[in-house]
Design a protein around this motif. Structure first.
Motif, PDB file in Angstrom:
ATOM      1  N   ALA A  73      12.435   8.827   8.078  1.00 60.32           N
ATOM      2  CA  ALA A  73      11.562   9.541   7.144  1.00 60.32           C
ATOM      3  C   ALA A  73      11.528   8.834   5.793  1.00 60.32           C
ATOM      4  N   PHE A  74      12.695   8.342   5.389  1.00 54.95           N
ATOM      5  CA  PHE A  74      12.785   7.632   4.114  1.00 54.95           C
ATOM      6  C   PHE A  74      11.939   6.360   4.143  1.00 54.95           C
ATOM      7  N   SER A  75      12.103   5.567   5.206  1.00 54.01           N
ATOM      8  CA  SER A  75      11.348   4.316   5.320  1.00 54.01           C
ATOM      9  C   SER A  75       9.845   4.586   5.376  1.00 54.01           C
ATOM     10  N   SER A  76       9.447   5.623   6.123  1.00 56.92           N
ATOM     11  CA  SER A  76       8.018   5.957   6.233  1.00 56.92           C
ATOM     12  C   SER A  76       7.455   6.357   4.876  1.00 56.92           C
ATOM     13  N   PHE A  77       8.221   7.133   4.168  1.00 57.43           N
ATOM     14  CA  PHE A  77       7.773   7.570   2.841  1.00 57.43           C
ATOM     15  C   PHE A  77       7.614   6.381   1.898  1.00 57.43           C
ATOM     16  N   ILE A  78       8.578   5.465   1.954  1.00 58.21           N
ATOM     17  CA  ILE A  78       8.522   4.284   1.095  1.00 58.21           C
ATOM     18  C   ILE A  78       7.309   3.421   1.439  1.00 58.21           C
ATOM     19  N   ILE A  79       7.090   3.203   2.747  1.00 61.49           N
ATOM     20  CA  ILE A  79       5.950   2.376   3.174  1.00 61.49           C
ATOM     21  C   ILE A  79       4.637   3.001   2.720  1.00 61.49           C
ATOM     22  N   LEU A  80       4.500   4.321   2.916  1.00 66.65           N
ATOM     23  CA  LEU A  80       3.284   5.017   2.493  1.00 66.65           C
ATOM     24  C   LEU A  80       3.077   4.855   0.988  1.00 66.65           C
ATOM     25  N   GLY A  81       4.158   5.000   0.235  1.00 71.01           N
ATOM     26  CA  GLY A  81       4.043   4.874  -1.215  1.00 71.01           C
ATOM     27  C   GLY A  81       3.661   3.471  -1.637  1.00 71.01           C
ATOM     28  N   ILE A  82       4.245   2.452  -0.955  1.00 67.66           N
ATOM     29  CA  ILE A  82       3.975   1.063  -1.331  1.00 67.66           C
ATOM     30  C   ILE A  82       2.525   0.689  -1.058  1.00 67.66           C
ATOM     31  N   PHE A  83       2.071   0.962   0.178  1.00 67.60           N
ATOM     32  CA  PHE A  83       0.690   0.565   0.508  1.00 67.60           C
ATOM     33  C   PHE A  83      -0.332   1.402  -0.253  1.00 67.60           C
ATOM     34  N   GLY A  84       0.010   2.664  -0.496  1.00 66.66           N
ATOM     35  CA  GLY A  84      -0.888   3.481  -1.327  1.00 66.66           C
ATOM     36  C   GLY A  84      -0.977   2.913  -2.724  1.00 66.66           C
ATOM     37  N   ALA A  85       0.187   2.527  -3.274  1.00 63.77           N
ATOM     38  CA  ALA A  85       0.210   1.943  -4.619  1.00 63.77           C
ATOM     39  C   ALA A  85      -0.538   0.617  -4.644  1.00 63.77           C
ATOM     40  N   LEU A  86      -0.434  -0.176  -3.548  1.00 65.21           N
ATOM     41  CA  LEU A  86      -1.090  -1.479  -3.482  1.00 65.21           C
ATOM     42  C   LEU A  86      -2.619  -1.342  -3.545  1.00 65.21           C
ATOM     43  N   VAL A  87      -3.128  -0.408  -2.758  1.00 69.58           N
ATOM     44  CA  VAL A  87      -4.591  -0.164  -2.768  1.00 69.58           C
ATOM     45  C   VAL A  87      -5.035   0.301  -4.154  1.00 69.58           C
ATOM     46  N   ALA A  88      -4.234   1.202  -4.732  1.00 67.01           N
ATOM     47  CA  ALA A  88      -4.584   1.725  -6.053  1.00 67.01           C
ATOM     48  C   ALA A  88      -4.535   0.629  -7.110  1.00 67.01           C
ATOM     49  N   VAL A  89      -3.567  -0.280  -7.003  1.00 63.32           N
ATOM     50  CA  VAL A  89      -3.441  -1.375  -7.979  1.00 63.32           C
ATOM     51  C   VAL A  89      -4.642  -2.303  -7.895  1.00 63.32           C
ATOM     52  N   ILE A  90      -5.055  -2.655  -6.662  1.00 57.44           N
ATOM     53  CA  ILE A  90      -6.212  -3.543  -6.509  1.00 57.44           C
ATOM     54  C   ILE A  90      -7.465  -2.885  -7.098  1.00 57.44           C
ATOM     55  N   TRP A  91      -7.661  -1.621  -6.767  1.00 53.21           N
ATOM     56  CA  TRP A  91      -8.829  -0.901  -7.300  1.00 53.21           C
ATOM     57  C   TRP A  91      -8.793  -0.857  -8.823  1.00 53.21           C
ATOM     58  N   ARG A  92      -7.638  -0.530  -9.393  1.00 50.14           N
ATOM     59  CA  ARG A  92      -7.506  -0.414 -10.837  1.00 50.14           C
ATOM     60  C   ARG A  92      -7.643  -1.771 -11.513  1.00 50.14           C
ATOM     61  N   GLY A  93      -7.085  -2.832 -10.885  1.00 55.20           N
ATOM     62  CA  GLY A  93      -7.181  -4.170 -11.450  1.00 55.20           C
ATOM     63  C   GLY A  93      -8.605  -4.667 -11.524  1.00 55.20           C
ATOM     64  N   VAL A  94      -9.383  -4.413 -10.462  1.00 48.01           N
ATOM     65  CA  VAL A  94     -10.805  -4.800 -10.463  1.00 48.01           C
ATOM     66  C   VAL A  94     -11.538  -4.045 -11.561  1.00 48.01           C
ATOM     67  N   ALA A  95     -11.222  -2.744 -11.685  1.00 45.39           N
ATOM     68  CA  ALA A  95     -11.885  -1.931 -12.704  1.00 45.39           C
ATOM     69  C   ALA A  95     -11.551  -2.409 -14.118  1.00 45.39           C
ATOM     70  N   MET A  96     -10.358  -2.965 -14.295  1.00 49.97           N
ATOM     71  CA  MET A  96      -9.951  -3.446 -15.623  1.00 49.97           C
ATOM     72  C   MET A  96     -10.476  -4.846 -15.905  1.00 49.97           C
ATOM     73  N   GLY A  97     -11.055  -5.503 -14.920  1.00 48.51           N
ATOM     74  CA  GLY A  97     -11.666  -6.807 -15.139  1.00 48.51           C
ATOM     75  C   GLY A  97     -10.695  -7.970 -15.062  1.00 48.51           C
ATOM     76  N   LEU A  98      -9.573  -7.839 -14.350  1.00 42.20           N
ATOM     77  CA  LEU A  98      -8.641  -8.957 -14.189  1.00 42.20           C
ATOM     78  C   LEU A  98      -9.285 -10.063 -13.369  1.00 42.20           C
ATOM     79  N   SER A  99      -8.992 -11.316 -13.707  1.00 45.54           N
ATOM     80  CA  SER A  99      -9.524 -12.445 -12.947  1.00 45.54           C
ATOM     81  C   SER A  99      -8.878 -12.465 -11.560  1.00 45.54           C
ATOM     82  N   THR A 100      -9.540 -13.207 -10.648  1.00 48.73           N
ATOM     83  CA  THR A 100      -9.036 -13.259  -9.267  1.00 48.73           C
ATOM     84  C   THR A 100      -7.623 -13.843  -9.191  1.00 48.73           C
ATOM     85  N   PRO A 101      -7.333 -14.981  -9.873  1.00 47.29           N
ATOM     86  CA  PRO A 101      -5.959 -15.497  -9.817  1.00 47.29           C
ATOM     87  C   PRO A 101      -4.937 -14.506 -10.367  1.00 47.29           C
ATOM     88  N   GLU A 102      -5.264 -13.861 -11.488  1.00 44.69           N
ATOM     89  CA  GLU A 102      -4.329 -12.896 -12.077  1.00 44.69           C
ATOM     90  C   GLU A 102      -4.119 -11.705 -11.150  1.00 44.69           C
TER      91      GLU A 102
END
Length: 591
Positions: A259-288
């Protein structure tokens, strides 16, 4: 349960106590600290080099280098290759150093625990089982081996990646970093909560495995009894119950880890998707953005890996607590005996004065009550009486395996507790009813009485014990392997090996505890003859149920229910009408 009064203080104290105990293990690393420190340096450099990967990979897709793309790729590729090579070299030496330090440390720890264990008083072994103690030295230390070689390194590496990665992310974009870290507190709280459950279940599994090992050790040691009573399936069921219980607890703990590992994985990939979306919205360059995402993955992976590292550390803390519990037990004052000091040499006189005793594990059951008697030098004194009368307890008190609750024991007028324990025992020898032989050769078993004895001395001792004749019949003679507990020898042969061992020790005080009671008539005659020769010129304490073997004793002490009821020679005691000795004698000789 009574401590839980709504405050976390007791639990915090418990955790701090556990951590302090764990840090005590680093005392054993101290002699190898330079190698360990060098290994830590290699680990640090290797981990920091790993932080360069996301930055260099981001450079590969940098649009600014499109006019010189081939040159840019070559430069980034060469740097990546250099980092890979450096990481490989540092990792190689780090692993070698950590393994070397770990093996030396655990060897020292095993030696320390065994040395301490063997010096513990008998009362400790009354409360512990052999299988459990064996498991502590084997399986618990194996857990520590994984900790020192892998877990500790992984913990440091992941912490470097987490801290270093976060610093780089803050430099890149502190706003996006703050957004990414919003999920972190949730995962950390989950780690603490789940870790508490995991630790509890891990410790319970270790205890059940130790209990299962105890069943194996006991049944294999007593395999003859198991088969004689046709209890193979009973023992199989007993072992199955223990192992199934360990498996059940392990599976329950596995649910929490899953349960712990599943929760961590869900949190990580959820955070990853959110970071990409937020980074694009903030106008970060592709390399950054690519570098930021890769760093986020590194950090997330390390946080997820901390769950397994945390679990292993909790297992190690549990194992450490078990081992240090043994090390914290007070040991007997045992010292190597090279030469018996003149003031501690025994003349053979023994005095018991008002001795009362009960075993530490059974304080409500009095074994001896105000027992007093004297044994003079070179006397042969017999202790007789019904089972449970306290005869064997006298032997234990003589050897100071236990100390009396009250009263005193003196040797030649000198209090026994003022004579160094090792020097006292070095001048005594015991020939028990149930002889224990080590699984090596006859030579090794006889030499146990005097490890530096010559072959001529061993032969003389074997002849005195009436053992040389049967030893000569074996093809390998003294080098014949006796098997586990001496199973290759008959009862009479084992008894005579034990007598040879005692003869080689040349004790001042000889103790014979039912030494002939389990033998057939022919073996008894040979053994009794050997014992008679061994008793000459030394103080002898003889415990016997067969009264025929004690008729020639200088004094017979009759015990019943922990007290002396009669004392005298055979002729004196046999003449007492209604006396216990006379009654026991008539029962034996009229059957």
């Amino acid at each position: 349960m009574q401590r839980d009064t709504g405050t976390d203080t007791p639990k915090q104290r418990l955790k701090m106590a556990s951590l302090k105990k764990t840090f005590r293990l680093f005392h054993y690393v101290k002699p190898y600290w330079p190698q360990f420190a060098l290994g830590l340096f290699f680990l640090l450099v290797s981990s920091l080099a790993g932080l360069a990967f996301p930055k260099l990979l981001g450079q590969l897709v940098d649009p600014k280098s499109s006019t010189d793309l081939l040159h840019g790729m070559n430069k980034a590729g060469l740097l990546l290759l250099a980092v890979l090579v450096a990481q490989s070299i540092f990792s190689f030496f780090r692993i070698i150093l950590f393994v070397n330090v770990t093996e030396k440390t655990l060897a020292m720890l095993r030696q320390t625990i065994y040395s301490h264990l063997i010096k513990l008083p008998m009362k400790f072994f009354l409360e512990r089982r052999v299988g459990e103690l064996s498991s502590r030295i084997s399986s618990d230390i194996s857990l520590l081996q994984e900790t020192f070689t892998t877990t500790l390194a992984e913990f440091i590496r992941q912490m470097i990646i987490i801290v270093g990665g976060i610093v780089i992310l803050l430099i890149t974009s502190w706003k996006l970093t703050a957004f990414m870290l919003a999920i972190l507190p949730i995962m950390m709280v989950a780690a603490v909560v789940f870790g508490k459950f995991i630790r509890r279940f891990s410790k319970q599994v270790q205890e059940q495995v130790a209990a299962a090992n105890t069943v194996v050790e006991e049944t294999l040691q007593g395999i003859m009894n198991v088969k004689a009573f046709a209890n193979e399936y009973f023992e199989i069921a007993r072992y199955r119950q223990r192992t199934n219980e360990a498996a059940r607890i392990g599976m329950k703990g596995g649910k929490y880890r899953g349960a712990f590992s599943s929760f961590i994985i869900l949190g990580i990939f959820g955070a990853l998707v959110a970071v990409i979306w937020r980074g694009v919205a903030m106008g970060l360059s592709t390399p950054e953005l690519l570098s930021f995402v890769l760093y986020s993955v590194f950090i997330g992976g390390s946080i997820a890996g901390l769950a397994e590292v945390y679990t292993n550390l909790q297992k190690s803390i549990g194992a450490t607590e078990h081992l240090l519990e043994i090390l914290d037990e007070p040991e007997e004052d045992i010292t190597p005996v090279k030469i018996i000091q003149p003031e501690n040499q025994l003349g053979g006189q023994i005095s018991f004065r008002d001795i009362s005793f009960h075993y530490p594990s059974r304080p409500d059951l009095t074994i001896m009550n105000d027992v007093s008697f004297d044994v003079y030098a070179d006397q042969k004194v017999a202790l007789v009486g019904p089972s449970g009368a306290g005869k064997s307890t006298i032997v234990s008190l003589l050897l100071r395996l236990y100390d009396p609750v009250s009263g005193s024991i003196s040797f030649d007028g000198k209090p026994g507790n003022t004579i160094p324990l090792s020097e006292l025992r070095a001048q005594m020898a015991v020939v028990p009813q149930d002889v224990f032989l080590f699984g090596g050769t006859i030579r090794e078993n006889i030499a146990y009485g005097k490890p530096d004895a010559t072959d001529a001395e061993m032969e003389a001792a074997a002849r005195q014990a009436n053992a040389w004749e049967f030893i000569q019949r074996f093809p390998l003679k003294l080098d014949t392997v006796v098997g586990e507990r001496g199973i290759q020898l008959s009862g009479g042969q084992r008894q005579r090996i034990a007598i040879a061992r005692a003869a080689l020790k040349n004790p001042r005080i000889l103790i014979l505890d039912e030494a002939t009671s389990a033998l057939d008539s022919e073996s008894e005659k040979l053994v009794q003859d050997a014992l008679d020769k061994l008793m000459e010129g030394r103080t002898s304490i003889v415990i016997a149920h067969r009264l025929a073997t004690v008729r020639q004793a200088d004094k017979i002490i009759v015990l019943d229910k922990g007290s002396i009821v009669e004392e005298g020679t055979h002729a004196e005691l046999i003449g007492m009408d209604g006396g216990l000795y006379k009654t026991l004698s008539e029962m034996q000789f009229t059957v």
